[in-house]
Design a protein around this motif. Structure first.
Motif, PDB file in Angstrom:
ATOM      1  N   VAL A 154     -17.032  23.610 -36.089  1.00 33.79           N
ATOM      2  CA  VAL A 154     -17.436  23.422 -37.479  1.00 33.79           C
ATOM      3  C   VAL A 154     -17.141  21.989 -37.921  1.00 33.79           C
ATOM      4  O   VAL A 154     -16.003  21.515 -37.815  1.00 33.79           O
ATOM      5  N   SER A 155     -18.148  21.312 -38.419  1.00 31.10           N
ATOM      6  CA  SER A 155     -17.993  19.954 -38.937  1.00 31.10           C
ATOM      7  C   SER A 155     -19.256  19.581 -39.697  1.00 31.10           C
ATOM      8  O   SER A 155     -20.284  20.242 -39.568  1.00 31.10           O
ATOM      9  N   TYR A 156     -19.185  18.521 -40.486  1.00 30.11           N
ATOM     10  CA  TYR A 156     -20.394  17.995 -41.115  1.00 30.11           C
ATOM     11  C   TYR A 156     -20.826  16.705 -40.418  1.00 30.11           C
ATOM     12  O   TYR A 156     -21.736  16.031 -40.874  1.00 30.11           O
ATOM     13  N   LEU A 157     -20.138  16.402 -39.298  1.00 25.41           N
ATOM     14  CA  LEU A 157     -20.484  15.222 -38.513  1.00 25.41           C
ATOM     15  C   LEU A 157     -20.977  15.670 -37.133  1.00 25.41           C
ATOM     16  O   LEU A 157     -20.170  16.064 -36.280  1.00 25.41           O
ATOM     17  N   PRO A 158     -22.269  15.631 -36.885  1.00 25.59           N
ATOM     18  CA  PRO A 158     -22.779  15.998 -35.566  1.00 25.59           C
ATOM     19  C   PRO A 158     -22.121  15.188 -34.453  1.00 25.59           C
ATOM     20  O   PRO A 158     -21.931  15.683 -33.338  1.00 25.59           O
ATOM     21  N   GLY A 159     -21.706  13.958 -34.769  1.00 23.75           N
ATOM     22  CA  GLY A 159     -21.051  13.116 -33.774  1.00 23.75           C
ATOM     23  C   GLY A 159     -19.738  13.687 -33.290  1.00 23.75           C
ATOM     24  O   GLY A 159     -19.344  13.475 -32.135  1.00 23.75           O
ATOM     25  N   ASP A 160     -19.033  14.423 -34.159  1.00 27.11           N
ATOM     26  CA  ASP A 160     -17.777  15.053 -33.740  1.00 27.11           C
ATOM     27  C   ASP A 160     -18.033  16.171 -32.737  1.00 27.11           C
ATOM     28  O   ASP A 160     -17.262  16.366 -31.789  1.00 27.11           O
ATOM     29  N   TYR A 161     -19.118  16.922 -32.949  1.00 25.28           N
ATOM     30  CA  TYR A 161     -19.462  17.972 -31.993  1.00 25.28           C
ATOM     31  C   TYR A 161     -19.878  17.367 -30.649  1.00 25.28           C
ATOM     32  O   TYR A 161     -19.473  17.856 -29.583  1.00 25.28           O
ATOM     33  N   LYS A 304     -18.236  -0.244 -52.487  1.00 25.11           N
ATOM     34  CA  LYS A 304     -18.478  -0.817 -51.163  1.00 25.11           C
ATOM     35  C   LYS A 304     -17.406  -0.310 -50.211  1.00 25.11           C
ATOM     36  O   LYS A 304     -16.205  -0.439 -50.487  1.00 25.11           O
ATOM     37  N   VAL A 305     -17.827   0.280 -49.088  1.00 24.67           N
ATOM     38  CA  VAL A 305     -16.888   0.877 -48.142  1.00 24.67           C
ATOM     39  C   VAL A 305     -17.049   0.242 -46.768  1.00 24.67           C
ATOM     40  O   VAL A 305     -18.164   0.144 -46.237  1.00 24.67           O
ATOM     41  N   TYR A 306     -15.916  -0.169 -46.205  1.00 29.35           N
ATOM     42  CA  TYR A 306     -15.874  -0.716 -44.846  1.00 29.35           C
ATOM     43  C   TYR A 306     -15.299   0.328 -43.893  1.00 29.35           C
ATOM     44  O   TYR A 306     -14.277   0.965 -44.196  1.00 29.35           O
ATOM     45  N   LEU A 307     -15.937   0.499 -42.727  1.00 34.61           N
ATOM     46  CA  LEU A 307     -15.486   1.403 -41.671  1.00 34.61           C
ATOM     47  C   LEU A 307     -15.592   0.674 -40.329  1.00 34.61           C
ATOM     48  O   LEU A 307     -16.261  -0.352 -40.224  1.00 34.61           O
ATOM     49  N   ARG A 308     -14.977   1.256 -39.317  1.00 35.70           N
ATOM     50  CA  ARG A 308     -15.251   0.783 -37.954  1.00 35.70           C
ATOM     51  C   ARG A 308     -16.638   1.285 -37.547  1.00 35.70           C
ATOM     52  O   ARG A 308     -17.020   2.407 -37.872  1.00 35.70           O
ATOM     53  N   SER A 309     -17.346   0.486 -36.804  1.00 35.66           N
ATOM     54  CA  SER A 309     -18.716   0.859 -36.430  1.00 35.66           C
ATOM     55  C   SER A 309     -18.772   1.779 -35.216  1.00 35.66           C
ATOM     56  O   SER A 309     -19.852   2.223 -34.829  1.00 35.66           O
ATOM     57  N   ASP A 310     -17.596   2.098 -34.619  1.00 33.09           N
ATOM     58  CA  ASP A 310     -17.590   2.954 -33.435  1.00 33.09           C
ATOM     59  C   ASP A 310     -17.021   4.347 -33.721  1.00 33.09           C
ATOM     60  O   ASP A 310     -16.655   5.077 -32.794  1.00 33.09           O
ATOM     61  N   VAL A 311     -16.941   4.734 -35.007  1.00 31.41           N
ATOM     62  CA  VAL A 311     -16.454   6.073 -35.344  1.00 31.41           C
ATOM     63  C   VAL A 311     -17.633   6.955 -35.748  1.00 31.41           C
ATOM     64  O   VAL A 311     -18.684   6.462 -36.161  1.00 31.41           O
ATOM     65  N   THR A 312     -17.455   8.270 -35.646  1.00 36.03           N
ATOM     66  CA  THR A 312     -18.567   9.193 -35.891  1.00 36.03           C
ATOM     67  C   THR A 312     -19.012   9.196 -37.346  1.00 36.03           C
ATOM     68  O   THR A 312     -20.166   9.513 -37.638  1.00 36.03           O
ATOM     69  N   SER A 313     -18.112   8.852 -38.277  1.00 33.96           N
ATOM     70  CA  SER A 313     -18.499   8.800 -39.691  1.00 33.96           C
ATOM     71  C   SER A 313     -19.498   7.665 -39.936  1.00 33.96           C
ATOM     72  O   SER A 313     -20.429   7.814 -40.737  1.00 33.96           O
ATOM     73  N   TRP A 314     -19.336   6.545 -39.245  1.00 31.35           N
ATOM     74  CA  TRP A 314     -20.301   5.436 -39.342  1.00 31.35           C
ATOM     75  C   TRP A 314     -21.686   5.926 -38.927  1.00 31.35           C
ATOM     76  O   TRP A 314     -22.693   5.679 -39.609  1.00 31.35           O
ATOM     77  N   GLU A 315     -21.721   6.655 -37.822  1.00 28.21           N
ATOM     78  CA  GLU A 315     -22.983   7.188 -37.302  1.00 28.21           C
ATOM     79  C   GLU A 315     -23.641   8.134 -38.313  1.00 28.21           C
ATOM     80  O   GLU A 315     -24.847   8.079 -38.548  1.00 28.21           O
ATOM     81  N   LEU A 316     -22.825   9.001 -38.931  1.00 28.20           N
ATOM     82  CA  LEU A 316     -23.359   9.937 -39.924  1.00 28.20           C
ATOM     83  C   LEU A 316     -24.001   9.192 -41.091  1.00 28.20           C
ATOM     84  O   LEU A 316     -25.134   9.499 -41.481  1.00 28.20           O
ATOM     85  N   PHE A 317     -23.298   8.247 -41.660  1.00 33.58           N
ATOM     86  CA  PHE A 317     -23.828   7.538 -42.823  1.00 33.58           C
ATOM     87  C   PHE A 317     -25.087   6.747 -42.490  1.00 33.58           C
ATOM     88  O   PHE A 317     -26.027   6.702 -43.295  1.00 33.58           O
ATOM     89  N   LYS A 318     -25.121   6.152 -41.333  1.00 30.66           N
ATOM     90  CA  LYS A 318     -26.329   5.431 -40.919  1.00 30.66           C
ATOM     91  C   LYS A 318     -27.505   6.398 -40.789  1.00 30.66           C
ATOM     92  O   LYS A 318     -28.634   6.092 -41.188  1.00 30.66           O
ATOM     93  N   ASP A 319     -27.247   7.582 -40.227  1.00 28.56           N
ATOM     94  CA  ASP A 319     -28.310   8.572 -40.016  1.00 28.56           C
ATOM     95  C   ASP A 319     -28.905   9.078 -41.326  1.00 28.56           C
ATOM     96  O   ASP A 319     -30.098   9.404 -41.390  1.00 28.56           O
ATOM     97  N   ILE A 320     -28.082   9.185 -42.366  1.00 32.21           N
ATOM     98  CA  ILE A 320     -28.599   9.719 -43.643  1.00 32.21           C
ATOM     99  C   ILE A 320     -28.996   8.602 -44.612  1.00 32.21           C
ATOM    100  O   ILE A 320     -29.339   8.864 -45.759  1.00 32.21           O
ATOM    101  N   GLY A 321     -28.926   7.360 -44.156  1.00 30.24           N
ATOM    102  CA  GLY A 321     -29.400   6.252 -44.974  1.00 30.24           C
ATOM    103  C   GLY A 321     -28.419   5.722 -45.999  1.00 30.24           C
ATOM    104  O   GLY A 321     -28.816   5.146 -47.013  1.00 30.24           O
ATOM    105  N   VAL A 322     -27.110   5.889 -45.722  1.00 32.59           N
ATOM    106  CA  VAL A 322     -26.077   5.361 -46.618  1.00 32.59           C
ATOM    107  C   VAL A 322     -25.567   4.039 -46.059  1.00 32.59           C
ATOM    108  O   VAL A 322     -25.234   3.942 -44.882  1.00 32.59           O
TER     109      VAL A 322
END
Length: 367
Positions: A154-161, A304-322
């Motif tokens: 269970v997660s809201y991040l497909p990258g975690d699965y 404005k939010v800064y994250l590492r670009s190699d974490v799954t949350s970065w991938e999620l936000f990019k995928d949904i257009g954030v």
């Protein structure tokens, strides 16, 4: 005790768990849900005493590391008996994070229970990529077997699965769910502070995984600018990094003087949202997915939010257009109005309370 429909195994993260229990009890049939709280303390026990469908496992955790280790002689076998009793009764079991070694050992020994376990993945500390040395250890092999054979993830991040599949060979079903109400969008009326100060939040807790010092070093070149730097240090310090909050305070004050403002008093959720409303820039340098509730709230507020670009949350936000920004390209310029408004709309759409409720309903009723 009659048969349980839903058994929740939770740790001592009352910040997330207490509101979740309240939400489940208010919006679903409380008699169908039971919460077993492991590794708790006396304060949590008092706090949760009013809930009839909550059991606090004893003995309570001790802050003294020597006594805590000594108590394991009793806690491990007693936990095995307790888990066996409740796992036998339950039709569906939810692990709210899987950090507890006692639970991992139990599921390694009693592997037949795995077919009714749903692991709510918490990211950092829960889904860690092992070093080469760690991957050769017996403990990692045990963990890999346990985490790879659950019925649901269970997660809201497909990258975690995907990460669970890569690390543990997981084959169970993926359930998309926001998991906790703190991960939903909250409408907040902002009181703009037009004083020219850029307010920067570094990290979300006193956990050393926030990598505070790394970000301080990146921000040092801006110390003469009109900025204020805030660190939330009121909770989250881990037993393996005692005194981290004080180290952060000393380092912050040494580098930034009066411009560094540690937040050491715990705030209510409403107070915290008001605090986030005054922040201009937030920097989360976790090496694994963490601080998602904070990140979602800040993005929904147009920050404005800064994250590492190699974490799954970065991938999620990019995928949904954030639009999020890379910690390796820090600046103190605020987000432009176009990206700000687009982010707010996408967060409203993807992290609504209605979506949260429906996802939980699907998870609980999907037998």
């Amino acid at each position: 005790m009659r048969n349980l429909k839903h058994l929740h195994i939770v740790g001592n993260e009352m910040k997330f768990i207490k509101p979740f229990i309240q939400y489940v009890n208010s919006n679903f049939d409380a008699e169908e849900h039971f919460f077993l709280v492991l590794n708790s303390n006396k304060e949590s026990s008092v706090e949760m005493a009013a809930y009839k469908n909550v059991k606090i496992a004893k003995p309570f955790d001790c802050k003294n590391s020597f006594l805590r280790k000594l108590m394991l002689v009793y806690k491990v076998p007693s936990s095995m008996v307790l888990l066996l009793w409740y796992f036998n009764k339950a039709k569906k079991i939810y692990l709210h994070g899987l950090f507890d070694k006692k639970v991992i050992i139990f599921l390694y020994v009693f592997k037949s229970f795995s077919n009714k376990v749903y692991w709510q993945m918490w990211g950092g500390g829960d889904l860690d990529i092992p070093t080469k040395a760690q991957s050769r250890t017996l403990w990692y092999r045990i963990t890999k077997k346990v985490k790879g054979r659950f019925s649901g993830y269970v997660s809201y991040l497909p990258g975690d699965y995907k990460l669970a599949q890569e690390l543990y060979g997981s084959k169970g079903e993926f359930f998309e769910a926001l998991m906790y109400e703190s991960n939903t969008f909250n409408e907040v009326e902002l009181n703009k502070l037009n004083d020219g100060i850029v307010r920067i939040q570094v990290g979300n807790s006193a956990d050393s995984a926030n990598n505070h010092f790394e970000i301080f070093n990146k921000l040092e070149k801006f110390k003469d600018e009109n900025i204020e730097i805030y660190c939330i240090l009121s909770y989250g310090e881990k037993p393996w990094s005692p005194g981290w909050a004080q180290k952060v305070i000393k380092r912050g004050e040494d580098l930034f003087g009066h411009k560094f403002i540690p937040v050491i008093d715990f705030m209510s959720f409403e107070e915290y949202l008001g605090f986030l409303g005054k922040i201009d820039i937030a920097i989360f340098a976790h090496k694994r997915q963490q601080a998602m509730g904070n990140t979602i709230s800040l993005l929904g507020l147009g920050k404005k939010v800064y994250l590492r670009s190699d974490v799954t949350s970065w991938e999620l936000f990019k995928d949904i257009g954030v639009k999020v920004f890379d910690v390796n390209e820090l600046s103190i310029s605020t987000i432009n109005s176009c990206d700000q408004q687009a982010n707010i709309e996408m967060i409203k759409s993807n992290f609504s309370k209605e979506k949260y409720h429906q996802q939980l309903r699907d998870l609980f009723e999907g037998f």
